[in-house]
Design a protein around this motif. Structure first.
Motif, PDB file in Angstrom:
ATOM      1  N   ALA A 291       0.829  -0.857  -0.075  1.00  0.00           N
ATOM      2  CA  ALA A 291      -0.065  -0.386  -0.282  1.00  0.00           C
ATOM      3  C   ALA A 291       1.040   1.296  -0.294  1.00  0.00           C
ATOM      4  CB  ALA A 291      -1.308   0.223   1.860  1.00  0.00           C
ATOM      5  N   TYR A 292       2.056   1.373   0.828  1.00  0.00           N
ATOM      6  CA  TYR A 292       2.993   2.383   1.201  1.00  0.00           C
ATOM      7  C   TYR A 292       3.377   2.381  -0.043  1.00  0.00           C
ATOM      8  CZ  TYR A 292       7.354   4.670   1.761  1.00  0.00           C
ATOM      9  OH  TYR A 292       8.679   5.256   1.827  1.00  0.00           O
ATOM     10  N   VAL A 293       3.824   2.019  -0.910  1.00  0.00           N
ATOM     11  CA  VAL A 293       4.845   2.150  -2.631  1.00  0.00           C
ATOM     12  C   VAL A 293       3.565   2.058  -3.294  1.00  0.00           C
ATOM     13  CG1 VAL A 293       6.053   0.488  -4.322  1.00  0.00           C
ATOM     14  CG2 VAL A 293       6.103   0.208  -1.972  1.00  0.00           C
ATOM     15  N   PHE A 294       2.896   1.931  -3.186  1.00  0.00           N
ATOM     16  CA  PHE A 294       1.132   2.363  -4.255  1.00  0.00           C
ATOM     17  C   PHE A 294       1.014   3.361  -4.269  1.00  0.00           C
ATOM     18  CE2 PHE A 294       0.453  -2.983  -4.796  1.00  0.00           C
ATOM     19  CZ  PHE A 294       1.416  -2.836  -5.523  1.00  0.00           C
ATOM     20  N   GLN A 295       1.225   3.902  -3.207  1.00  0.00           N
ATOM     21  CA  GLN A 295       0.781   4.998  -2.932  1.00  0.00           C
ATOM     22  C   GLN A 295       1.590   6.688  -3.137  1.00  0.00           C
ATOM     23  OE1 GLN A 295       0.120   5.831   1.324  1.00  0.00           O
ATOM     24  NE2 GLN A 295      -0.755   7.665   1.689  1.00  0.00           N
ATOM     25  N   GLU A 296       3.428   5.565  -2.771  1.00  0.00           N
ATOM     26  CA  GLU A 296       4.356   7.141  -3.699  1.00  0.00           C
ATOM     27  C   GLU A 296       4.017   6.963  -4.988  1.00  0.00           C
ATOM     28  OE1 GLU A 296       6.886   8.107  -1.466  1.00  0.00           O
ATOM     29  OE2 GLU A 296       5.519   8.243   0.304  1.00  0.00           O
ATOM     30  N   ALA A 297       4.339   5.680  -5.666  1.00  0.00           N
ATOM     31  CA  ALA A 297       3.980   5.659  -6.989  1.00  0.00           C
ATOM     32  C   ALA A 297       2.862   6.569  -7.551  1.00  0.00           C
ATOM     33  CB  ALA A 297       3.620   4.243  -7.769  1.00  0.00           C
ATOM     34  N   TRP A 345      15.762  -9.776  -6.342  1.00  0.00           N
ATOM     35  CA  TRP A 345      14.590  -8.270  -6.046  1.00  0.00           C
ATOM     36  C   TRP A 345      14.515  -7.701  -4.595  1.00  0.00           C
ATOM     37  CZ3 TRP A 345      12.772  -7.035 -10.238  1.00  0.00           C
ATOM     38  CH2 TRP A 345      13.293  -7.474 -11.585  1.00  0.00           C
ATOM     39  N   ALA A 346      14.971  -8.671  -3.954  1.00  0.00           N
ATOM     40  CA  ALA A 346      15.757  -8.188  -2.127  1.00  0.00           C
ATOM     41  C   ALA A 346      16.508  -6.674  -3.151  1.00  0.00           C
ATOM     42  CB  ALA A 346      15.750  -8.911  -1.518  1.00  0.00           C
ATOM     43  N   ILE A 347      17.983  -6.956  -3.456  1.00  0.00           N
ATOM     44  CA  ILE A 347      18.984  -5.866  -3.691  1.00  0.00           C
ATOM     45  C   ILE A 347      18.384  -4.504  -3.873  1.00  0.00           C
ATOM     46  CG2 ILE A 347      20.813  -5.081  -4.545  1.00  0.00           C
ATOM     47  CD1 ILE A 347      21.698  -8.387  -3.568  1.00  0.00           C
ATOM     48  N   VAL A 348      17.634  -5.133  -5.162  1.00  0.00           N
ATOM     49  CA  VAL A 348      16.898  -3.994  -6.434  1.00  0.00           C
ATOM     50  C   VAL A 348      15.936  -3.153  -5.681  1.00  0.00           C
ATOM     51  CG1 VAL A 348      15.494  -3.430  -7.698  1.00  0.00           C
ATOM     52  CG2 VAL A 348      17.207  -5.416  -8.252  1.00  0.00           C
ATOM     53  N   PHE A 349      14.863  -4.052  -4.698  1.00  0.00           N
ATOM     54  CA  PHE A 349      14.176  -3.234  -4.206  1.00  0.00           C
ATOM     55  C   PHE A 349      14.604  -1.913  -2.873  1.00  0.00           C
ATOM     56  CE2 PHE A 349      10.303  -3.330  -1.098  1.00  0.00           C
ATOM     57  CZ  PHE A 349       9.691  -2.780  -1.484  1.00  0.00           C
ATOM     58  N   MET A 350      15.880  -2.966  -1.967  1.00  0.00           N
ATOM     59  CA  MET A 350      16.091  -1.726  -0.930  1.00  0.00           C
ATOM     60  C   MET A 350      17.030  -0.609  -1.894  1.00  0.00           C
ATOM     61  SD  MET A 350      17.497  -4.456   1.804  1.00  0.00           S
ATOM     62  CE  MET A 350      18.581  -5.040   0.759  1.00  0.00           C
ATOM     63  N   VAL A 351      17.144  -0.743  -3.019  1.00  0.00           N
ATOM     64  CA  VAL A 351      18.664   0.638  -3.216  1.00  0.00           C
ATOM     65  C   VAL A 351      16.994   1.218  -3.432  1.00  0.00           C
ATOM     66  CG1 VAL A 351      19.090   1.185  -5.837  1.00  0.00           C
ATOM     67  CG2 VAL A 351      19.806  -1.332  -4.413  1.00  0.00           C
ATOM     68  N   ALA A 352      16.425   0.834  -4.593  1.00  0.00           N
ATOM     69  CA  ALA A 352      14.658   1.693  -5.012  1.00  0.00           C
ATOM     70  C   ALA A 352      14.184   2.561  -3.700  1.00  0.00           C
ATOM     71  CB  ALA A 352      13.827   0.658  -5.488  1.00  0.00           C
ATOM     72  N   LEU A 353      14.036   1.809  -3.013  1.00  0.00           N
ATOM     73  CA  LEU A 353      13.016   2.230  -1.906  1.00  0.00           C
ATOM     74  C   LEU A 353      14.045   3.255  -1.006  1.00  0.00           C
ATOM     75  CD1 LEU A 353      11.766  -0.030   0.928  1.00  0.00           C
ATOM     76  CD2 LEU A 353      10.959   1.477  -0.584  1.00  0.00           C
ATOM     77  N   SER A 354      15.351   3.298  -1.200  1.00  0.00           N
ATOM     78  CA  SER A 354      16.028   4.218  -0.668  1.00  0.00           C
ATOM     79  C   SER A 354      16.610   5.613  -1.372  1.00  0.00           C
ATOM     80  CB  SER A 354      17.882   4.110  -0.665  1.00  0.00           C
ATOM     81  OG  SER A 354      18.342   3.333  -1.672  1.00  0.00           O
ATOM     82  N   HIS A 355      15.984   5.624  -3.066  1.00  0.00           N
ATOM     83  CA  HIS A 355      15.981   6.119  -3.623  1.00  0.00           C
ATOM     84  C   HIS A 355      15.283   6.699  -4.799  1.00  0.00           C
ATOM     85  CE1 HIS A 355      19.804   5.100  -4.165  1.00  0.00           C
ATOM     86  NE2 HIS A 355      20.382   6.299  -5.027  1.00  0.00           N
ATOM     87  N   GLN A 356      13.855   6.958  -3.134  1.00  0.00           N
ATOM     88  CA  GLN A 356      12.740   6.749  -3.342  1.00  0.00           C
ATOM     89  C   GLN A 356      11.891   8.273  -4.015  1.00  0.00           C
ATOM     90  OE1 GLN A 356      10.549   4.035  -3.662  1.00  0.00           O
ATOM     91  NE2 GLN A 356       8.162   4.491  -2.795  1.00  0.00           N
ATOM     92  N   THR A 357      12.408   9.276  -3.370  1.00  0.00           N
ATOM     93  CA  THR A 357      12.473  10.309  -2.666  1.00  0.00           C
ATOM     94  C   THR A 357      13.468  11.514  -4.154  1.00  0.00           C
ATOM     95  OG1 THR A 357      13.262  11.264  -0.798  1.00  0.00           O
ATOM     96  CG2 THR A 357      11.278  10.442  -0.992  1.00  0.00           C
ATOM     97  N   ILE A 359      14.563   9.862  -7.093  1.00  0.00           N
ATOM     98  CA  ILE A 359      14.601  10.018  -8.942  1.00  0.00           C
ATOM     99  C   ILE A 359      12.764   9.635  -9.228  1.00  0.00           C
ATOM    100  CG2 ILE A 359      15.589   8.458 -10.457  1.00  0.00           C
ATOM    101  CD1 ILE A 359      17.528   7.677  -8.485  1.00  0.00           C
ATOM    102  N   SER A 360      12.367  10.526  -9.866  1.00  0.00           N
ATOM    103  CA  SER A 360      10.857  10.439  -9.770  1.00  0.00           C
ATOM    104  C   SER A 360      10.685   9.070 -10.373  1.00  0.00           C
ATOM    105  CB  SER A 360      10.284  11.378 -11.423  1.00  0.00           C
ATOM    106  OG  SER A 360      11.169  10.908 -12.535  1.00  0.00           O
ATOM    107  N   TRP A 361      11.019   8.021 -11.604  1.00  0.00           N
ATOM    108  CA  TRP A 361      10.714   7.104 -11.883  1.00  0.00           C
ATOM    109  C   TRP A 361      10.786   5.417 -10.929  1.00  0.00           C
ATOM    110  CZ3 TRP A 361      15.004   3.550 -12.011  1.00  0.00           C
ATOM    111  CH2 TRP A 361      16.248   3.852 -12.701  1.00  0.00           C
ATOM    112  N   MET A 362      12.025   5.706  -9.707  1.00  0.00           N
ATOM    113  CA  MET A 362      11.420   4.915  -8.946  1.00  0.00           C
ATOM    114  C   MET A 362      10.495   4.668  -7.974  1.00  0.00           C
ATOM    115  SD  MET A 362      14.643   3.626  -8.231  1.00  0.00           S
ATOM    116  CE  MET A 362      16.241   3.794  -8.516  1.00  0.00           C
ATOM    117  N   PRO A 363       9.732   4.877  -7.845  1.00  0.00           N
ATOM    118  CA  PRO A 363       8.640   3.739  -7.268  1.00  0.00           C
ATOM    119  C   PRO A 363       7.994   3.305  -8.012  1.00  0.00           C
ATOM    120  CG  PRO A 363       8.963   6.683  -7.076  1.00  0.00           C
ATOM    121  CD  PRO A 363       9.504   6.991  -7.462  1.00  0.00           C
ATOM    122  N   TYR A 364       7.813   3.889  -9.506  1.00  0.00           N
ATOM    123  CA  TYR A 364       7.974   2.246 -10.384  1.00  0.00           C
ATOM    124  C   TYR A 364       8.378   1.404 -10.328  1.00  0.00           C
ATOM    125  CZ  TYR A 364       4.640   6.252 -12.059  1.00  0.00           C
ATOM    126  OH  TYR A 364       3.804   7.411 -11.870  1.00  0.00           O
TER     127      TYR A 364
END
Length: 490
Positions: A291-297, A345-357, A359-364
């Motif tokens: 839910a949190y990630v979809f909200q951010e996206a 995927w866990a590694i990619v997910f952590m990288v994506a979460l840390s750059h969530q704010t 980079i604009s396409w990170m939430p996706y």
């Protein structure tokens, strides 16, 4: 054609009141969270004239949620004795009593102005899920022909995923997830129970249980004829009689006896590692994050429940796919592939979460990771883990093995549920590091130590494990001269 129909219908009758309930009851509790918390507060206010503080509401809510895995743990412990004394089919039928009690408690909780009834209801629902998670794969794997054993036992995972998705759908505001209808939502689990009570009595008991546990050859042959039709049963019966001879004079084992028996060392290690990894790999926590990630996206708040249904559907699609390929691909490649992909995927997910704010396409990207992680889990670990105890243990050890497996599964579900909020708090974006470690270690274990069980009879599998368990001893015996060798070849 008729006999394959009978097998398919047996699978459906066992599944709908079995592991379907596990998935369904995990997901229906999410939709009415805020309404039930409000109900707790209003009830307390009526009783004492003082409203509850927010942290007390949270504590009561966490009791309500954790009553489910505690019930599951209880169910897993009673499942073994039930399967031995009552038989597989009878245990599944009696197990519905727990859900009916739970549905009555939850359904009337608002009328009785008692939130304690909801907690108790969740506990009984957990007991039901604990019993069915252990007995259903056992019943189905013992009833299936050898070449379809993996696919048939794996349907347990497909029913869990189906339950998850249907629970998410029924919990939508338009259906039963509204403020007025939440008691009906919590009581809706009585429907699958009633379906099973009407359907399952028409189908046969596990032929292996009838022959090996009960020593009733006639009933076993008639059950086999129902399940296999007119096909030649002699080879299958011969194999069962050989297994019966191998366990002759033994009684069903207790869980602690498995730990003491050196002949079961590798089998036990394998199921302990894999059952623990199934909950400690972080798949359920992905739903927590969804839910949190979809909200951010940028998905609107009121549309999120519909996207979350997509995550459940992912697990359903992969477990059905896994069903189709398990008896071709084998168990090891699916487990190994699943855990390796999840680690990636866990590694990619952590990288994506840390750059969530930043980079604009990170939430996706994090959104894609959630789907990919759940898909990787569904293709291997979700289903194969439940099949293994049936395949690597003999008839006398199997119920005890499922008790150990089930207890670990529920204990770890409780552990992750309790610890995950704190892990998120302390590790923030890197909260998936513990799960990453689990995935890598499990992949290594499967790669180095787990033998393939595809297409082998139960006796062939025990022979293979026997070689591993006594590898060191046979080598030692080999040098002691011919008399010793004779004594090791029992």
């Amino acid at each position: 054609q008729l006999q394959s129909k009978i097998l398919i219908l047996t699978i459906c009758a066992a599944g709908i009141g079995g592991t379907f309930q596990y998935g369904y009851n995990i997901s229906i509790i999410n939709a009415p969270t805020s309404y039930i918390q409000m109900f707790m507060n209003e009830t307390w206010l009526e009783r004492t004239g003082v409203p509850l503080e927010s942290n007390v509401i949270l504590l009561l809510w966490s009791f309500t949620v954790s009553a489910y895995p505690l019930g599951g743990l209880t169910g897993a412990v009673v499942a073994g004795p039930m399967a031995i004394m009552l038989g597989r089919k009878m245990s599944l039928l009696l197990n519905n009593a727990f859900v009916i009690i739970a549905a009555v408690l939850s359904g009337f909780s608002r009328m009785a102005k008692s939130f304690e009834m909801i907690m108790l209801g969740r506990f009984f629902t957990g007991v039901n899920a604990g019993v069915s998670m252990n007995i259903q794969p056992m019943y189905l794997a013992e009833s299936a022909p050898k070449k379809l054993r993996g696919a048939v036992a794996l349907t347990s995972a497909s029913f869990t995923a189906l339950g998850l998705v249907l629970g998410q759908v029924v919990g939508l505001r338009e259906l039963l997830g509204g403020e007025e209808s939440w008691p009906f939502l919590l009581a809706s689990n009585v429907v699958p129970a009633l379906i099973q009570l009407t359907a399952l009595p028409w189908f046969p008991e596990s032929p292996r249980y009838l022959l090996i546990d009960r020593g009733d050859e006639e009933s076993c042959i008639s059950a086999l004829q129902k399940l296999r039709g007119n096909s030649d049963l002699s080879a299958e019966l011969e194999e069962m009689l050989a297994e019966q001879a191998a366990v002759k004079g033994q009684r069903a084992k207790n869980p602690w006896e498995l730990f003491q028996n050196p002949a079961l060392r590798w089998q036990l290690t394998s199921i302990v590692v894999l059952s623990s990894a199934m909950q400690l790999c972080g798949n359920d926590s992905m739903y927590f994050y969804a839910a949190y990630v979809f909200q951010e996206a940028g998905i609107p708040q009121d549309k999120i429940p519909y996207v979350v249904i997509g995550t459940g559907s992912c697990e359903l699609i992969t477990s059905v796919t896994c069903n189709m390929i398990i008896d071709y691909a084998g168990r090891r490649p699916l487990l190994l592939g699943g855990y390796i992909f999840m680690a990636g995927w866990a590694i990619v997910f952590m990288v994506a979460l840390s750059h969530q704010t930043q980079i604009s396409w990170m939430p996706y990207l994090s959104m894609a990771c959630i789907f990919a992680y759940i898909l990787s889990f569904g293709i291997g670990p979700a289903g194969v883990t439940g099949v293994l105890p049936t395949e690597v243990f003999d008839q006398m050890s199997r119920p005890a093995a499922y008790m150990i497996c089930g207890s670990l599964l529920w204990f770890n579900l409780f552990l992750v549920g309790t610890a995950f909020p704190f892990i998120v708090k302390s590790l923030e974006h890197f909260c998936y590091i513990p799960f990453l470690v689990v995935c890598i270690c499990t992949a290594l274990y499967v790669g180095f130590f787990l033998p393939e069980t595809k297409g082998k009879s139960f006796l062939e599998i025990s022979e293979e494990f026997k070689k591993r368990n006594f590898k060191a001893k046979t080598r030692a015996a080999f040098y002691k001269g011919p008399e010793e060798i004779k004594s090791t070849m029992l």
